[in-house]
Each structure stands twice: as C-alpha cells, then as structure tokens.
Design a protein around this motif. Sequence first.
Motif, PDB file in Angstrom:
ATOM      1  N   CYS A   1      42.490  -9.697 -41.000  1.00  0.00           N
ATOM      2  CA  CYS A   1      41.227  -9.037 -40.610  1.00  0.00           C
ATOM      3  C   CYS A   1      40.689  -8.191 -42.176  1.00  0.00           C
ATOM      4  O   CYS A   1      39.029  -8.379 -41.853  1.00  0.00           O
ATOM      5  CB  CYS A   1      41.252  -8.051 -39.540  1.00  0.00           C
ATOM      6  SG  CYS A   1      41.649  -8.647 -38.012  1.00  0.00           S
TER       7      CYS A   1
ATOM      8  N   GLN B   1      37.555 -11.790 -32.086  1.00  0.00           N
ATOM      9  CA  GLN B   1      37.844 -10.788 -30.867  1.00  0.00           C
ATOM     10  C   GLN B   1      37.483  -9.746 -31.606  1.00  0.00           C
ATOM     11  O   GLN B   1      36.726  -8.544 -30.632  1.00  0.00           O
ATOM     12  CB  GLN B   1      38.640 -11.245 -30.140  1.00  0.00           C
ATOM     13  CG  GLN B   1      38.875 -10.500 -28.550  1.00  0.00           C
ATOM     14  CD  GLN B   1      40.049 -10.695 -28.335  1.00  0.00           C
ATOM     15  OE1 GLN B   1      40.570 -11.374 -28.682  1.00  0.00           O
ATOM     16  NE2 GLN B   1      39.934 -10.032 -26.709  1.00  0.00           N
ATOM     17  N   ILE B   2      38.641  -9.242 -32.532  1.00  0.00           N
ATOM     18  CA  ILE B   2      38.449  -8.154 -32.937  1.00  0.00           C
ATOM     19  C   ILE B   2      37.468  -7.748 -33.541  1.00  0.00           C
ATOM     20  O   ILE B   2      36.828  -6.502 -33.558  1.00  0.00           O
ATOM     21  CB  ILE B   2      39.441  -7.863 -33.911  1.00  0.00           C
ATOM     22  CG1 ILE B   2      40.921  -8.173 -32.570  1.00  0.00           C
ATOM     23  CG2 ILE B   2      39.344  -6.604 -34.510  1.00  0.00           C
ATOM     24  CD1 ILE B   2      42.496  -8.535 -33.587  1.00  0.00           C
ATOM     25  N   ALA B   3      36.857  -8.161 -34.676  1.00  0.00           N
ATOM     26  CA  ALA B   3      35.476  -8.516 -34.783  1.00  0.00           C
ATOM     27  C   ALA B   3      33.840  -7.818 -34.354  1.00  0.00           C
ATOM     28  O   ALA B   3      33.685  -6.626 -35.079  1.00  0.00           O
ATOM     29  CB  ALA B   3      35.616  -9.512 -35.826  1.00  0.00           C
ATOM     30  N   ARG B   4      34.142  -8.496 -33.200  1.00  0.00           N
ATOM     31  CA  ARG B   4      33.020  -8.045 -32.106  1.00  0.00           C
ATOM     32  C   ARG B   4      33.893  -6.278 -31.045  1.00  0.00           C
ATOM     33  O   ARG B   4      32.583  -6.608 -30.403  1.00  0.00           O
ATOM     34  CB  ARG B   4      33.515  -9.771 -31.387  1.00  0.00           C
ATOM     35  CG  ARG B   4      32.450 -10.460 -31.604  1.00  0.00           C
ATOM     36  CD  ARG B   4      31.901 -11.526 -30.392  1.00  0.00           C
ATOM     37  NE  ARG B   4      33.498 -12.294 -29.284  1.00  0.00           N
ATOM     38  CZ  ARG B   4      34.530 -12.661 -29.919  1.00  0.00           C
ATOM     39  NH1 ARG B   4      34.188 -13.872 -30.694  1.00  0.00           N
ATOM     40  NH2 ARG B   4      35.877 -13.077 -28.932  1.00  0.00           N
ATOM     41  N   GLY B   5      34.812  -6.656 -31.496  1.00  0.00           N
ATOM     42  CA  GLY B   5      34.926  -5.239 -30.489  1.00  0.00           C
ATOM     43  C   GLY B   5      35.616  -5.621 -29.546  1.00  0.00           C
ATOM     44  O   GLY B   5      35.018  -4.217 -28.490  1.00  0.00           O
ATOM     45  N   GLN B   6      36.207  -6.350 -29.039  1.00  0.00           N
ATOM     46  CA  GLN B   6      36.784  -7.448 -27.822  1.00  0.00           C
ATOM     47  C   GLN B   6      38.504  -6.977 -27.808  1.00  0.00           C
ATOM     48  O   GLN B   6      38.778  -8.187 -28.136  1.00  0.00           O
ATOM     49  CB  GLN B   6      36.243  -8.483 -27.132  1.00  0.00           C
ATOM     50  CG  GLN B   6      34.972  -8.675 -27.639  1.00  0.00           C
ATOM     51  CD  GLN B   6      34.738  -9.656 -27.075  1.00  0.00           C
ATOM     52  OE1 GLN B   6      34.961 -11.059 -27.627  1.00  0.00           O
ATOM     53  NE2 GLN B   6      33.360  -9.910 -26.107  1.00  0.00           N
ATOM     54  N   VAL B   7      38.443  -5.398 -27.879  1.00  0.00           N
ATOM     55  CA  VAL B   7      40.140  -5.552 -28.133  1.00  0.00           C
ATOM     56  C   VAL B   7      40.765  -5.052 -26.959  1.00  0.00           C
ATOM     57  O   VAL B   7      42.003  -4.743 -27.303  1.00  0.00           O
ATOM     58  CB  VAL B   7      40.007  -4.023 -29.013  1.00  0.00           C
ATOM     59  CG1 VAL B   7      39.715  -4.691 -30.422  1.00  0.00           C
ATOM     60  CG2 VAL B   7      39.668  -2.707 -28.622  1.00  0.00           C
TER      61      VAL B   7
ATOM     62  N   SER C   1      36.591  -5.970 -39.698  1.00  0.00           N
ATOM     63  CA  SER C   1      36.984  -5.560 -38.755  1.00  0.00           C
ATOM     64  C   SER C   1      37.803  -3.913 -39.208  1.00  0.00           C
ATOM     65  O   SER C   1      38.194  -3.938 -39.843  1.00  0.00           O
ATOM     66  CB  SER C   1      37.494  -5.944 -36.838  1.00  0.00           C
ATOM     67  OG  SER C   1      39.145  -6.046 -38.353  1.00  0.00           O
ATOM     68  N   GLU C   2      37.725  -2.471 -38.010  1.00  0.00           N
ATOM     69  CA  GLU C   2      37.719  -1.892 -38.539  1.00  0.00           C
ATOM     70  C   GLU C   2      39.637  -1.375 -38.423  1.00  0.00           C
ATOM     71  O   GLU C   2      39.850  -2.042 -37.174  1.00  0.00           O
ATOM     72  CB  GLU C   2      37.042  -0.373 -37.935  1.00  0.00           C
ATOM     73  CG  GLU C   2      35.925  -0.872 -38.138  1.00  0.00           C
ATOM     74  CD  GLU C   2      35.563   0.143 -39.157  1.00  0.00           C
ATOM     75  OE1 GLU C   2      36.459   0.448 -39.756  1.00  0.00           O
ATOM     76  OE2 GLU C   2      34.727  -0.631 -40.375  1.00  0.00           O
TER      77      GLU C   2
ATOM     78  N   SER D   1      40.440  -0.518 -35.197  1.00  0.00           N
ATOM     79  CA  SER D   1      40.418  -1.149 -33.492  1.00  0.00           C
ATOM     80  C   SER D   1      41.478  -2.546 -34.038  1.00  0.00           C
ATOM     81  O   SER D   1      42.113  -3.564 -32.607  1.00  0.00           O
ATOM     82  CB  SER D   1      38.619  -2.145 -33.850  1.00  0.00           C
ATOM     83  OG  SER D   1      37.796  -1.826 -33.509  1.00  0.00           O
TER      84      SER D   1
ATOM     85  N   TRP E   1      44.909  -0.986 -32.140  1.00  0.00           N
ATOM     86  CA  TRP E   1      44.672  -0.607 -30.687  1.00  0.00           C
ATOM     87  C   TRP E   1      44.929  -1.970 -30.173  1.00  0.00           C
ATOM     88  O   TRP E   1      45.777  -2.520 -28.884  1.00  0.00           O
ATOM     89  CB  TRP E   1      43.035  -0.492 -30.413  1.00  0.00           C
ATOM     90  CG  TRP E   1      43.145  -0.942 -29.190  1.00  0.00           C
ATOM     91  CD1 TRP E   1      42.247  -1.428 -28.152  1.00  0.00           C
ATOM     92  CD2 TRP E   1      43.790   0.418 -28.465  1.00  0.00           C
ATOM     93  NE1 TRP E   1      42.006  -0.978 -26.911  1.00  0.00           N
ATOM     94  CE2 TRP E   1      43.599   0.033 -26.670  1.00  0.00           C
ATOM     95  CE3 TRP E   1      44.617   2.230 -27.834  1.00  0.00           C
ATOM     96  CZ2 TRP E   1      43.143   0.657 -25.282  1.00  0.00           C
ATOM     97  CZ3 TRP E   1      44.753   2.392 -26.751  1.00  0.00           C
ATOM     98  CH2 TRP E   1      44.195   2.289 -25.841  1.00  0.00           C
TER      99      TRP E   1
END
Length: 92
Positions: A35, A76-82, A9-10, A13, A16
């Motif tokens: 991550c 969850q972070i990798a999926r962009g669900q932050v 993940s970025e 992200s 945040w």
Amino acid sequence: MILGKRRISEPLSVQWFARMQGLTAAETRVLERLCVGLHPRQICLEQGVGLSTIRTHIRAIRSKTGADGIRAVVEQIARGQVGPLELLVGRR
C-alpha cells in the motif's frame, strides 16, 4: 522514509482492513508495504525473506479477501472501502 513513493493508503486503514479480513501479522505487514507502493521484490529484501514467501502471503491475502488480484485489494483500501470485501466485490 521512502522518497519517490506516494502513500496509497493510511496505515490504520490497512490494519483495520487486515483485521476485518482475518489476515495474519505477516500478511498485514506485506499488505502495508504494498500500500505504500513497494514491489514484492523490495518487500522481501526489506523483510529479509524470500520472494516466494512474499508471494505466498499475497496469495493468502487474495484468498482471504476473495479478490481477483492484489491491486484490487490495494485500490479498495485506498478508496477507504475497508469493510468486508465480499460485500463490495462478491465472494466466489
């Protein structure tokens, strides 16, 4: 540079997500390293702290997010669900 590890993940992200969940700076640093695919033993060596300290941070991350495991948080972070985790997986 870490060779052989793929970025899950970025960093923004992760930051945040950490802010939304109320993680401390130390917990955020541990989450960032998880991550990018580091193992807790690698993180403790990198940060110059004991493995028990890293495990304490991981427990705090799980507690604050309501996650069953740290892998769920990373995914969850990798999926962009932050957003707030309790909205996504339910708070206990």
